[in-house]
Write an enzyme that holds these catalytic residues in place. Structure first.
Site, mmCIF file in Angstrom:
data_model
loop_
_atom_site.group_PDB
_atom_site.id
_atom_site.type_symbol
_atom_site.label_atom_id
_atom_site.label_comp_id
_atom_site.label_asym_id
_atom_site.label_seq_id
_atom_site.Cartn_x
_atom_site.Cartn_y
_atom_site.Cartn_z
ATOM 1 N N LYS A 269 0.839 -1.213 0.000
ATOM 2 C CA LYS A 269 0.000 0.000 0.000
ATOM 3 C C LYS A 269 0.872 1.260 0.000
ATOM 4 C CE LYS A 269 -2.144 -1.150 3.828
ATOM 5 N NZ LYS A 269 -1.563 -2.485 4.119
ATOM 6 N N ARG B 149 -9.344 1.081 8.599
ATOM 7 C CA ARG B 149 -8.835 -0.280 8.824
ATOM 8 C C ARG B 149 -9.820 -1.129 9.606
ATOM 9 N NH1 ARG B 149 -2.987 0.510 8.180
ATOM 10 N NH2 ARG B 149 -1.935 -1.495 8.153
ATOM 11 N N ARG C 193 11.391 -5.810 4.331
ATOM 12 C CA ARG C 193 11.103 -4.364 4.230
ATOM 13 C C ARG C 193 12.153 -3.541 4.966
ATOM 14 N NH1 ARG C 193 5.261 -2.234 5.263
ATOM 15 N NH2 ARG C 193 5.360 -3.609 7.070
ATOM 16 N N ARG D 209 -0.627 -9.255 12.963
ATOM 17 C CA ARG D 209 -1.156 -8.236 12.056
ATOM 18 C C ARG D 209 -2.015 -8.868 10.961
ATOM 19 N NH1 ARG D 209 4.233 -5.472 10.589
ATOM 20 N NH2 ARG D 209 2.994 -4.402 9.032
HETATM 21 P P1 B4P Z 1 4.717 -1.646 1.960
HETATM 22 O O1 B4P Z 1 4.338 -0.751 0.811
HETATM 23 O O2 B4P Z 1 5.616 -1.084 3.015
HETATM 24 O O3 B4P Z 1 3.430 -2.322 2.656
HETATM 25 P P2 B4P Z 1 2.081 -1.751 3.381
HETATM 26 O O4 B4P Z 1 0.953 -2.476 2.732
HETATM 27 O O5 B4P Z 1 2.034 -0.238 3.295
HETATM 28 O O6 B4P Z 1 2.333 -2.149 4.923
HETATM 29 P P3 B4P Z 1 1.627 -2.071 6.372
HETATM 30 O O7 B4P Z 1 0.147 -2.332 6.250
HETATM 31 O O8 B4P Z 1 2.418 -3.029 7.165
HETATM 32 O O9 B4P Z 1 1.922 -0.662 7.028
HETATM 33 P P4 B4P Z 1 1.171 0.524 7.807
HETATM 34 O O10 B4P Z 1 2.184 1.571 7.967
HETATM 35 O O11 B4P Z 1 -0.087 0.913 7.069
HETATM 36 O O12 B4P Z 1 5.406 -2.949 1.283
HETATM 37 C C1 B4P Z 1 5.953 -3.995 2.073
HETATM 38 C C2 B4P Z 1 7.311 -4.453 1.496
HETATM 39 O O13 B4P Z 1 7.099 -5.086 0.215
HETATM 40 C C3 B4P Z 1 8.298 -3.325 1.240
HETATM 41 O O14 B4P Z 1 9.584 -3.763 1.632
HETATM 42 C C4 B4P Z 1 8.235 -3.085 -0.276
HETATM 43 O O15 B4P Z 1 9.493 -2.622 -0.791
HETATM 44 C C5 B4P Z 1 7.915 -4.482 -0.793
HETATM 45 N N1 B4P Z 1 7.101 -4.444 -2.012
HETATM 46 C C6 B4P Z 1 6.066 -3.583 -2.289
HETATM 47 N N2 B4P Z 1 5.557 -3.847 -3.499
HETATM 48 C C7 B4P Z 1 6.249 -4.937 -3.996
HETATM 49 C C8 B4P Z 1 6.176 -5.697 -5.220
HETATM 50 N N3 B4P Z 1 5.280 -5.424 -6.183
HETATM 51 N N4 B4P Z 1 7.030 -6.733 -5.338
HETATM 52 C C9 B4P Z 1 7.938 -7.036 -4.392
HETATM 53 N N5 B4P Z 1 8.056 -6.341 -3.227
HETATM 54 C C10 B4P Z 1 7.228 -5.302 -3.030
HETATM 55 O O16 B4P Z 1 0.700 -0.013 9.252
HETATM 56 C C11 B4P Z 1 1.538 -0.221 10.375
HETATM 57 C C12 B4P Z 1 0.765 -0.299 11.703
HETATM 58 O O17 B4P Z 1 0.218 1.020 12.036
HETATM 59 C C13 B4P Z 1 -0.472 -1.211 11.775
HETATM 60 O O18 B4P Z 1 -0.111 -2.556 12.042
HETATM 61 C C14 B4P Z 1 -1.266 -0.570 12.950
HETATM 62 O O19 B4P Z 1 -0.740 -0.951 14.206
HETATM 63 C C15 B4P Z 1 -1.014 0.917 12.764
HETATM 64 N N6 B4P Z 1 -2.089 1.556 11.991
HETATM 65 C C16 B4P Z 1 -1.930 2.128 10.751
HETATM 66 N N7 B4P Z 1 -3.122 2.620 10.315
HETATM 67 C C17 B4P Z 1 -4.043 2.341 11.283
HETATM 68 C C18 B4P Z 1 -5.452 2.557 11.393
HETATM 69 N N8 B4P Z 1 -6.156 3.144 10.412
HETATM 70 N N9 B4P Z 1 -6.075 2.141 12.529
HETATM 71 C C19 B4P Z 1 -5.392 1.581 13.527
HETATM 72 N N10 B4P Z 1 -4.055 1.305 13.478
HETATM 73 C C20 B4P Z 1 -3.378 1.681 12.365
#
Ligand code: B4P
Length: 218
Positions: free
Chosen positions: A13, A88, A127, A172
């Site tokens: 994301k 979420r 990551r 998670r």
């Molecule tokens: P990311 O792009 O980092 O993944 P994400 O989906 O954004 O991650 P996440 O859901 O964990 O994070 P968030 O900060 O929202 O990609 C992951 C990895 O894959 C990276 O290393 C990237 O380089 C690689 N990658 C990406 N695309 C690729 C591809 N096509 N091929 C290969 N590799 C690829 O959440 C963190 C925490 O914050 C939650 O657990 C929660 O505790 C809190 N939080 C956030 N929002 C909240 C909300 N609305 N309510 C309550 N808690 C919340």
């Protein structure tokens, strides 16, 4: 446009949001990044959020909703925004609807990034994020920085997030299935969901998402 990005932790994301927001010239609003900024500044909100994030739990709605609404109210979001990681759960989705109705606005699309669970675990394990700006995201194998340990964008140090340990990732994923997945049906009922297969190169996924958004506006 007003867009929500949804998908399991590690679906990409944050990675996609950075490219899509730039292409669409709208701000990327990530509740995860807002929490991490508060944590690094040592604010009371950051201290509260950290304990939940490190355990792989959602930060309580009482903190999250106000923070997201405050950010959506900034001047740069007047003509649209890309929400990454918010809402979420159903409570957050209903609050967002109330906020939008109250401002005479509506969502244009909910992009659901679809990735198999074993791939998600591999992505999270590799990551690496930038200490200076947590929206700069890399992967030790799939999306390597030019110089190991150094952010390509700003030269900041790359590190592994505390909540990317194996145990926390399992929590998670569980939280995603029980609390976040139901919002997909909620938005399907509003005919807003577009599923984007998120396997493949980062640029290929961005192209699929841009093509889907273009098709919506035609
Ligand atoms: P990311 O792009 O980092 O993944 P994400 O989906 O954004 O991650 P996440 O859901 O964990 O994070 P968030 O900060 O929202 O990609 C992951 C990895 O894959 C990276 O290393 C990237 O380089 C690689 N990658 C990406 N695309 C690729 C591809 N096509 N091929 C290969 N590799 C690829 O959440 C963190 C925490 O914050 C939650 O657990 C929660 O505790 C809190 N939080 C956030 N929002 C909240 C909300 N609305 N309510 C309550 N808690 C919340």
């Amino acid at each position: 446009m007003r867009i929500v990005l949804v998908g399991p932790p590690g679906a990409g994301k944050g990675t996609q949001a950075a490219y899509l927001a730039k292409n669409l010239a709208i701000p990327h609003i990530s509740t995860g990044d807002l929490f991490r900024a508060n944590i690094s500044q040592g604010t009371p909100l950051g201290l509260e959020a950290k304990s939940y994030m490190d355990a792989g739990q959602l930060v309580p709605d009482s903190v999250t909703i106000g923070m997201a609404e405050d950010r959506m109210g900034h001047a740069d979001a007047a003509n649209g925004f890309l929400l990454d990681g918010f809402p979420r759960n159903l409570g957050q989705a209903e609050s967002l609807d109330d906020y939008l109705k109250g401002h005479d606005l509506k969502l244009d699309a909910v992009l659901d990034l679809e990735v198999p669970e074993d791939e998600v675990v591999k992505r999270i394990a590799g990551r690496r994020i930038c200490r200076k700006d947590s929206s700069h995201v890399f992967h030790a194998e799939y999306n390597k920085p030019e110089t190991e340990g150094v952010c390509d964008v700003c030269g900041g140090e790359l590190y592994q997030r505390d909540d990317d340990s194996e145990d926390t990732v399992r929590n998670r994923l569980e939280v995603y299935h029980t609390q976040t997945e139901p919002i997909i049906d909620y938005y399907k009922a509003q005919d807003l969901v577009v599923t984007i297969p998120a396997l493949g190169k980062v640029s290929e996924v961005t192209e699929r998402a841009m093509a889907a958004l273009k098709a919506l506006s035609e």
